[in-house]
Structure formats: structure tokens, C-alpha cells
Design a protein around this motif. Structure first.
Motif, mmCIF file in Angstrom:
data_model
loop_
_atom_site.group_PDB
_atom_site.id
_atom_site.type_symbol
_atom_site.label_atom_id
_atom_site.label_comp_id
_atom_site.label_asym_id
_atom_site.label_seq_id
_atom_site.Cartn_x
_atom_site.Cartn_y
_atom_site.Cartn_z
ATOM 1 N N ALA A 62 0.821 -1.220 0.000
ATOM 2 C CA ALA A 62 0.000 0.000 0.000
ATOM 3 C C ALA A 62 0.851 1.264 0.000
ATOM 4 C CB ALA A 62 -0.975 -0.003 1.183
ATOM 5 N N LEU A 63 1.898 1.269 -0.798
ATOM 6 C CA LEU A 63 2.767 2.439 -0.880
ATOM 7 C C LEU A 63 2.160 3.507 -1.795
ATOM 8 C CD1 LEU A 63 6.147 0.541 -1.366
ATOM 9 C CD2 LEU A 63 5.358 1.646 0.734
ATOM 10 N N PHE A 64 2.527 4.755 -1.562
ATOM 11 C CA PHE A 64 2.121 5.843 -2.450
ATOM 12 C C PHE A 64 3.006 5.788 -3.691
ATOM 13 C CE2 PHE A 64 1.048 7.431 1.836
ATOM 14 C CZ PHE A 64 -0.312 7.655 1.656
ATOM 15 N N SER A 65 2.384 5.576 -4.844
ATOM 16 C CA SER A 65 3.161 5.328 -6.063
ATOM 17 C C SER A 65 3.945 6.546 -6.521
ATOM 18 C CB SER A 65 2.230 4.870 -7.189
ATOM 19 O OG SER A 65 1.249 5.858 -7.470
ATOM 20 N N ASN A 100 7.949 7.583 1.299
ATOM 21 C CA ASN A 100 6.874 6.787 1.890
ATOM 22 C C ASN A 100 7.136 6.540 3.369
ATOM 23 O OD1 ASN A 100 4.532 5.397 0.267
ATOM 24 N ND2 ASN A 100 6.217 5.625 -1.197
ATOM 25 N N VAL A 101 8.367 6.203 3.701
ATOM 26 C CA VAL A 101 8.713 5.937 5.100
ATOM 27 C C VAL A 101 8.543 7.201 5.940
ATOM 28 C CG1 VAL A 101 10.575 5.253 6.662
ATOM 29 C CG2 VAL A 101 10.286 4.070 4.471
ATOM 30 N N GLN A 102 8.779 8.347 5.330
ATOM 31 C CA GLN A 102 8.712 9.611 6.059
ATOM 32 C C GLN A 102 7.285 10.124 6.271
ATOM 33 O OE1 GLN A 102 11.294 12.368 3.964
ATOM 34 N NE2 GLN A 102 13.025 10.942 4.059
ATOM 35 N N VAL A 103 6.303 9.537 5.599
ATOM 36 C CA VAL A 103 4.920 10.022 5.709
ATOM 37 C C VAL A 103 4.430 10.041 7.152
ATOM 38 C CG1 VAL A 103 2.510 9.481 5.159
ATOM 39 C CG2 VAL A 103 4.217 9.532 3.335
ATOM 40 N N PRO A 104 4.492 8.928 7.907
ATOM 41 C CA PRO A 104 4.019 8.994 9.299
ATOM 42 C C PRO A 104 4.861 9.913 10.170
ATOM 43 C CG PRO A 104 5.048 6.868 8.850
ATOM 44 C CD PRO A 104 4.911 7.560 7.538
ATOM 45 N N ALA A 143 17.731 1.603 -2.308
ATOM 46 C CA ALA A 143 16.293 1.468 -2.528
ATOM 47 C C ALA A 143 15.544 2.730 -2.139
ATOM 48 C CB ALA A 143 15.744 0.279 -1.744
ATOM 49 N N GLY A 144 16.100 3.525 -1.225
ATOM 50 C CA GLY A 144 15.416 4.718 -0.735
ATOM 51 C C GLY A 144 14.963 5.681 -1.820
ATOM 52 N N PRO A 145 15.822 6.026 -2.803
ATOM 53 C CA PRO A 145 15.422 6.986 -3.835
ATOM 54 C C PRO A 145 14.533 6.398 -4.934
ATOM 55 C CG PRO A 145 17.818 6.939 -3.510
ATOM 56 C CD PRO A 145 17.253 5.727 -2.851
ATOM 57 N N LYS A 146 14.276 5.101 -4.882
ATOM 58 C CA LYS A 146 13.499 4.463 -5.941
ATOM 59 C C LYS A 146 12.003 4.592 -5.674
ATOM 60 C CE LYS A 146 17.045 1.102 -7.230
ATOM 61 N NZ LYS A 146 17.382 -0.330 -7.386
ATOM 62 N N TYR A 147 11.225 4.474 -6.767
ATOM 63 C CA TYR A 147 9.772 4.499 -6.665
ATOM 64 C C TYR A 147 9.258 3.062 -6.572
ATOM 65 C CZ TYR A 147 9.842 9.460 -7.758
ATOM 66 O OH TYR A 147 10.066 10.813 -7.703
ATOM 67 N N PRO A 148 8.071 2.866 -5.995
ATOM 68 C CA PRO A 148 7.552 1.508 -5.848
ATOM 69 C C PRO A 148 7.524 0.707 -7.140
ATOM 70 C CG PRO A 148 6.259 3.020 -4.530
ATOM 71 C CD PRO A 148 7.219 3.858 -5.307
ATOM 72 N N ALA A 149 7.235 1.350 -8.261
ATOM 73 C CA ALA A 149 7.167 0.639 -9.537
ATOM 74 C C ALA A 149 8.520 0.067 -9.954
ATOM 75 C CB ALA A 149 6.644 1.570 -10.629
ATOM 76 N N GLU A 150 9.587 0.572 -9.364
ATOM 77 C CA GLU A 150 10.927 0.086 -9.695
ATOM 78 C C GLU A 150 11.356 -1.091 -8.833
ATOM 79 O OE1 GLU A 150 13.746 3.549 -10.773
ATOM 80 O OE2 GLU A 150 12.358 4.440 -9.310
ATOM 81 N N LEU A 151 10.501 -1.508 -7.923
ATOM 82 C CA LEU A 151 10.844 -2.584 -6.994
ATOM 83 C C LEU A 151 10.088 -3.860 -7.323
ATOM 84 C CD1 LEU A 151 10.602 -0.615 -3.621
ATOM 85 C CD2 LEU A 151 12.631 -0.903 -5.071
ATOM 86 N N SER A 152 10.646 -4.987 -6.926
ATOM 87 C CA SER A 152 9.930 -6.261 -7.022
ATOM 88 C C SER A 152 8.827 -6.297 -5.969
ATOM 89 C CB SER A 152 10.894 -7.419 -6.795
ATOM 90 O OG SER A 152 11.341 -7.431 -5.451
ATOM 91 N N ALA A 181 9.487 -2.410 1.839
ATOM 92 C CA ALA A 181 9.368 -0.955 1.931
ATOM 93 C C ALA A 181 8.144 -0.569 2.761
ATOM 94 C CB ALA A 181 9.282 -0.345 0.539
ATOM 95 N N GLY A 182 7.041 -1.292 2.555
ATOM 96 C CA GLY A 182 5.863 -1.047 3.381
ATOM 97 C C GLY A 182 6.112 -1.351 4.840
#
Length: 279
Positions: free
Chosen positions: A98-101, A108-112, A142-151, A158-159
Motif C-alpha cells: 500500500a505504498l504511495f506510487s 513513503n517511510v517519512q509520511v508517518p 532502494a530509498g530513492p526508488k519508486y515503488p514501480a521500480e521494486l519487485s 518498503a511497506g
């Protein structure tokens, strides 16, 4: 590391829970205790309301009846600001991550963190998010990558990093190994157990994965007939005579899970460790 508090102390207490959508009753007279420091697996057939139960506990679903306390505080009917203070103490990994794409993994980690601590400067936010990313077994880049770039497995990690952003006491995992291959699922199980021990977490884990139940769960709660029909260790559940429990744990997949755990015990999880980044 010892869990925070005594082992038999309930960190979540549910009594008389009723959830209904129109005339469809999902839960009726449901009782459940989640003990501090344990990994509790939650299983049940399709439509038994496993995710609805989790959403009720974290305040995303308002039950039609019953009581829920978390950290000895009632959660039903609380003001939004009061609920926010309680929710800071738990983290949630929803199905699929449920990551923000449109945000990077680090963002994403910084949101909360930004939600609850808006005064934190960006340098500190970056430092915290980098630590959480590595903590969950992802490579630093992995930090600078977007969810679509991950398996798929990396998105779940990441979630999980986001769920751990606020250093919670209580962690909710909804089907964390769904969609992963067996090696990736075993690696995620190993990660979950390691984090639980290291951080002193209490884990509420919804799963259908028998390997996960055998590998890391201290107890298992079985949902059927609109309530929790049994809760205990797997050995205790195997001693019951409920037909669904017998079919679930004693069927071909259950026997295969027992055999798998026997083989993995000799290997001390080395295969799972190899899949840390790839999964």
C-alpha cells in the motif's frame, strides 16, 4: 531482547465484537486477546473477516457492537486526536505494501513521521528513513526508488519500513507473504521474527501461509462461524475436533508445512538469508 512487558499481558483485548454490512453479519460475539510480545497468527476461510477484524482494532472499521482496548485504552468512539495518539504506537503493513506510487521509498517511510512530528528537519527525516530501509533488508539505494521500480517482495519490505517508522510497540501484518515465492516468503518470515525479537514487538499477523504459522507464530487464532472458535499453539489446535481446523492443519498442505519446517530446522534459515534483497 525481551518483549516490552510481561508475556501474558494482553496488549489488545476484543470483547463481544459485532461487524455487519447491511444484513450481512461478519462477526458476532467475537472475543480475542493478543498477548504482549507474541506473534499471533490469524487464519480463517474466505469471508470470515480477518482483515475486517484488523481494521476494527486499528479504527478503520467501526463495529456495530462490542469493546476493543489497545494498550489498556478503549478505542471505539474516541475523538480523532485521541485516536491519533494511540495509533502512534502501532504500525500497519497492508496487503501489497500500500505504498504511495508517486513517492519514493524514503518519502513513503517519512509520511508517518511528517504527520506526527512535523517539526523534524529534512536531514533527520532522511537519516531515519535510511535506517528503516536497511533495517528491513533492503539495499541502501532502494530509498530513492519508486515503488514501480521494486519487485513485489521489495515493495512489501518498503511497506514494512514505513510501518516501523515510529518505532511502534504493536505491528499489524496483513498477508505479508502473499504473492511471494517460497524462498522470498521464508526470508520475510525470518525478517519478521528477527525484528520481533530485536525490537520487542507484538505482532498481529493475518496469513493463509501454513509455513509462516509453523515457522514464527507463537499462537494461532482461528476465525470461523463469525467468531474466534479456537486460539492456541498449533499443537493445541491439532487437538481440537472442529472440522475446518482439522482440514486446514491436517490436510496435504498442512502435512507439507510440517515436513518443510523439519527440513529448514537443520539449515537454520540460510536459504532465506540468501533471498534478503531479491525477494
Amino acid at each position: 531482547m525481551a518483549a516490552r512487558g510481561s508475556g501474558d499481558e494482553p496488549i489488545v483485548r476484543v470483547r463481544g465484537l459485532r461487524n455487519a454490512f447491511g444484513e450481512a453479519v461478519i462477526h458476532e460475539h467475537l472475543d480475542l486477546d493478543v498477548r504482549r510480545g507474541e506473534i499471533l497468527g490469524v487464519v480463517g476461510g474466505s469471508g470470515t473477516g480477518k482483515s475486517v477484524l484488523m481494521r476494527s482494532i486499528i479504527g478503520l472499521q467501526v463495529p456495530t457492537a462490542g469493546e476493543i482496548t489497545v494498550f489498556d485504552l478503549p478505542t471505539i468512539g474516541r475523538e480523532e486526536t485521541e485516536m491519533a495518539e494511540i495509533s502512534k504506537r502501532w504500525g500497519v503493513l497492508f496487503q501489497g505494501g500500500a505504498l504511495f506510487s508517486t513517492l519514493t521509498v524514503a518519502e513513503n517511510v517519512q509520511v508517518p513521521l511528517k504527520e506526527f512530528y512535523p517539526a523534524l528537519d529534512q536531514a533527520l527525516l532522511d537519516q531515519i528513513s535510511s535506517f528503516k530501509v536497511v533495517m528491513t533488508g533492503l539495499p541502501p539505494d532502494a530509498g530513492p526508488k519508486y515503488p514501480a521500480e521494486l519487485s513485489g517482495g521489495m515493495r512489501k519490505r518498503a511497506g514494512l519500513a514505513r510501518a516501523l517508522a515510529l518505532d511502534p510497540d504493536l505491528l499489524f501484518l496483513d498477508e505479508p507473504t502473499a504473492g511471494l515465492d517460497p524462498i522470498g516468503a521464508a526470508a520475510f518470515d525470518e525478517l519478521t521474527k528477527s525484528l520481533q525479537r530485536t525490537l520487542g514487538l507484538t505482532v498481529f499477523l493475518i496469513t493463509h501461509d501454513l509455513d509462516t504459522l509453523y515457522a514464527i507464530c507463537d499462537r494461532v487464532a482461528v476465525l470461523a462461524d463469525k467468531r474466534v472458535i479456537a486460539i492456541g499453539t498449533i499443537d493445541e489446535l491439532l487437538a481440537t475436533d472442529h472440522p475446518w481446523i482439522a482440514e486446514y492443519f491436517k490436510g496435504p498442505r498442512g502435512r507439507a508445512a510440517v515436513a518443510t519446517q523439519g527440513r529448514q530446522g537443520a539449515g537454520s534459515g540460510s536459504v532465506a538469508a540468501e533471498a534478503r534483497v531479491e525477494s
